[in-house]
Write an enzyme that holds these catalytic residues in place. Structure first.
Site, PDB file in Angstrom:
ATOM      1  NE  ARG A 173      34.604  32.298  43.402  1.00  0.00           N
ATOM      2  CZ  ARG A 173      34.098  33.391  42.979  1.00  0.00           C
ATOM      3  NH1 ARG A 173      33.158  33.367  42.027  1.00  0.00           N
ATOM      4  NH2 ARG A 173      34.312  34.516  43.691  1.00  0.00           N
ATOM      5  CE  LYS A 228      43.767  38.560  46.187  1.00  0.00           C
ATOM      6  NZ  LYS A 228      42.638  38.892  45.853  1.00  0.00           N
TER       7      LYS A 228
HETATM    8  N1  BES Z   1      40.973  35.923  49.000  1.00  0.00           N
HETATM    9  C1  BES Z   1      40.088  36.709  48.042  1.00  0.00           C
HETATM   10  C2  BES Z   1      38.811  37.427  48.752  1.00  0.00           C
HETATM   11  C3  BES Z   1      39.367  38.561  50.004  1.00  0.00           C
HETATM   12  C4  BES Z   1      39.368  40.005  49.319  1.00  0.00           C
HETATM   13  C5  BES Z   1      39.525  38.090  51.027  1.00  0.00           C
HETATM   14  C6  BES Z   1      39.771  40.993  50.483  1.00  0.00           C
HETATM   15  C7  BES Z   1      39.778  39.080  52.103  1.00  0.00           C
HETATM   16  C8  BES Z   1      40.042  40.422  51.721  1.00  0.00           C
HETATM   17  C9  BES Z   1      39.466  36.084  46.950  1.00  0.00           C
HETATM   18  O1  BES Z   1      40.120  34.690  46.757  1.00  0.00           O
HETATM   19  C10 BES Z   1      39.457  36.668  45.901  1.00  0.00           C
HETATM   20  O2  BES Z   1      40.499  37.227  45.609  1.00  0.00           O
HETATM   21  N2  BES Z   1      38.115  36.938  45.230  1.00  0.00           N
HETATM   22  C11 BES Z   1      38.129  37.730  44.011  1.00  0.00           C
HETATM   23  C12 BES Z   1      36.988  37.023  43.245  1.00  0.00           C
HETATM   24  C13 BES Z   1      36.812  37.773  41.870  1.00  0.00           C
HETATM   25  C14 BES Z   1      38.168  37.406  41.265  1.00  0.00           C
HETATM   26  C15 BES Z   1      35.600  37.253  41.332  1.00  0.00           C
HETATM   27  C16 BES Z   1      37.726  39.267  44.707  1.00  0.00           C
HETATM   28  O3  BES Z   1      36.851  39.372  45.725  1.00  0.00           O
HETATM   29  O4  BES Z   1      37.955  40.056  43.989  1.00  0.00           O
HETATM   30 ZN    ZN Z   2      42.018  35.216  45.335  1.00  0.00          ZN
END
Ligand code: BES
Ligand code: ZN
Ligand code: ZN
Length: 493
Positions: free
Chosen positions: A344, A270
């Site tokens: 997931r 990230k």
């Molecule tokens: N933990 C994140 C989702 C999240 C984002 C929670 C902001 C709280 C605040 C999750 O694991 C994630 O990173 N999801 C990705 C999915 C994508 C790679 C398909 C996302 O939402 O960008």
């Molecule tokens: Zn994530």
């Protein structure tokens, strides 16, 4: 400090009363001196002239040392308003720094008895929820940070109110545990420390069992294990069982939570900005843990299980790579195209494990699953996805009752198709783009294999807020504990 009493030892303390829209105070139980009652009524008639409908909490001085707080009750109010007015009352008196003690005259509430008992216990519940603080890492003496107020409820039906309040107090304890867990920094609350915290709940009658990496490997929860592969901290799955029904053969209801103690994104790293927020990526699991604690505390007449996958998503020399294929507990193979779509993977195994082991009546999972849900619903509604209209309807109704709002989004076979992998059974992201929260839910649905009624709550926008709200001071909200408590109480006990 909250206490209950049936009579008053002197009437020199500051106090709070409730008045209805008619704005006239009748001192039915003769709690106050005539003089004080008169002062109240002249204050109230002054209020009538002010036409401000929004405000409903007021105060004035009876004497230099005694303040009277007036809480005006609307003729018609939503079911959650008593809690919110309690929260707002806390904020109101917090502004009066010199107030140390308040008597609240419950009998001033002009309701029939059951309504009074319910209103007041909810009012106190809201008051307490709003008073939450998380200051264990402040080195300043706690007393100077938290203003202590002695709050005494004076009522002629002390036993009734006290016993109803106990129900809400159990839920409050659950919400506070959820908030505490979510607020802990990720260097402290790693999966192992988290397991230790959950084990402490055995003393309330919950049966807690933890599975370490060795156990998980043996069982084949490889989707969950893959997420933790790059971390020096071990991965765990923990089950919490509450048997509140004598007939223990009764199918339990099940709650599953995403417990990613920190989500760096893994090799699909990230960006640095706001990455610190990913300590709350375990909020779904914290709701499950808080909820189970509250069920035990209030001895709920229900059989319930909680299952949480606890893991840290880190890059590292052994970390999972984009392109890896893992065989999940269900037997389905998953192509991991993006290591940041890890929630997931955790839930896939936790869901099929729960379905197989417990054969529950239904499963509700909670997860901070997608950033996309924040794009669609912001900080107002959680996303609800379900394969079952009745379960969905009940969750929606409960969310309205307690004002923890959810909004149902669709599932459809065409979205499902987007998750087909070219070389494995399923892939963990949708490469076509769009519908990020729905395709995540479609992925989860593939791991509900026996048609168990299932609902998924995406709480990414709801678990944590920089802003304060009616029932929390800002930070971890505990969103979900009140909603699911209401659901269980209303439909499944
Ligand atoms: N933990 C994140 C989702 C999240 C984002 C929670 C902001 C709280 C605040 C999750 O694991 C994630 O990173 N999801 C990705 C999915 C994508 C790679 C398909 C996302 O939402 O960008
Ligand atoms: Zn994530
Ligand atoms: Zn995540």
């Amino acid at each position: 400090m909250l206490s209950f009493a049936s009579s008053l030892d002197g009437d020199k303390e500051s106090f709070a009363i409730f008045v209805n829209d008619k704005s006239h105070y009748r001192d039915k139980k003769k709690l106050l001196s005539k003089n004080t009652a008169q002062k109240i009524n002249s204050f109230l008639s002054g209020l009538k002239e002010k036409k401000n409908n929004e405000e409903y909490i007021f105060s004035f001085d009876i004497s230099e040392k005694q303040k009277c707080f007036v809480i005006k009750i609307k003729n018609k109010f939503e079911s959650y308003w008593p809690q919110e007015s309690g929260g707002n009352f806390f904020s109101y008196i917090k502004k009066n720094k010199d107030i140390k003690k308040i008597n609240i005259y419950a009998d001033s509430l002009d309701f029939e008895r059951d309504k009074l008992v319910d209103f007041l216990s909810q009012f106190l519940f809201g008051f307490n929820l709003k008073s939450y603080t998380f200051n264990k890492y402040k080195t300043l003496k706690k007393e100077t940070i938290k203003q202590k107020i002695d709050f005494k409820v004076i009522t002629s039906i002390k036993e009734k109110i006290e016993s109803k309040y106990k129900y809400y107090d159990a839920i409050k304890e659950g919400v506070f545990l959820t908030r505490d867990l979510v607020s802990e920094p990720p260097n402290v609350l790693n999966p192992e420390a988290y397991v230790k915290e959950i084990k402490k709940l055995s003393k309330f009658g919950l049966k807690v069992k933890s599975y370490n990496e060795k156990d998980l490997k043996k069982l084949g929860l490889n989707a969950l294990l893959g997420v933790g592969q790059g971390s020096a901290n071990e991965t765990y799955l923990v089950t919490l069982e509450w048997k509140g029904k004598n007939n223990s053969s009764k199918k339990p209801i099940a709650f599953v939570g995403k417990g990613v103690c920190f989500d760096t994104g893994g090799i699909s790293l990230k960006p640095a900005k706001f990455m610190e927020e990913m300590k709350y990526d375990m909020a779904g699991s914290a709701v499950v843990v808080g909820l189970l604690k509250s069920l035990a505390l209030r001895k709920a007449k229900v059989n319930a299980v909680g299952v949480v996958g606890l893991v840290e998503n880190m890059p590292g020399s052994n970390a999972q790579r984009p392109g890896d294929i893992v065989k999940s507990y269900s037997g389905k193979t998953i192509e991991v195209l993006n290591t940041d779509a890890e929630g997931r993977l955790v839930l896939a195994d936790a869901l099929s494990f729960t379905e197989k082991k417990y054969k529950p009546k239904f499963i509700i999972d909670l997860a901070t699953l997608t950033g996309a849900i924040i794009i669609s619903l912001g900080e107002e509604y959680a996303g609800l996805f379900s394969n079952n209209d009745e379960l969905s309807k009940n969750i929606f109704q409960s969310s309205q009752n307690v004002n923890e709002k959810v909004w149902r989004l669709p599932l459809h076979k065409n979205y499902d198709k987007l998750m087909d992998s070219t070389i494995a059974d399923v892939q963990n992201i949708n490469y076509a783009g769009g519908a990020g929260s729905i395709t995540a839910a479609q992925f989860l649905q593939r791991f509900i294999t026996n048609k168990t009624p299932w609902a998924h709550l995406d709480i990414a926008g709801m678990a944590f807020s920089k802003k304060a709200a009616n029932l929390n001071p800002g930070g971890a909200t505990g969103f979900g504990v009140r909603l699911l408590s209401n659901l269980i109480k209303k439909y499944y006990e």
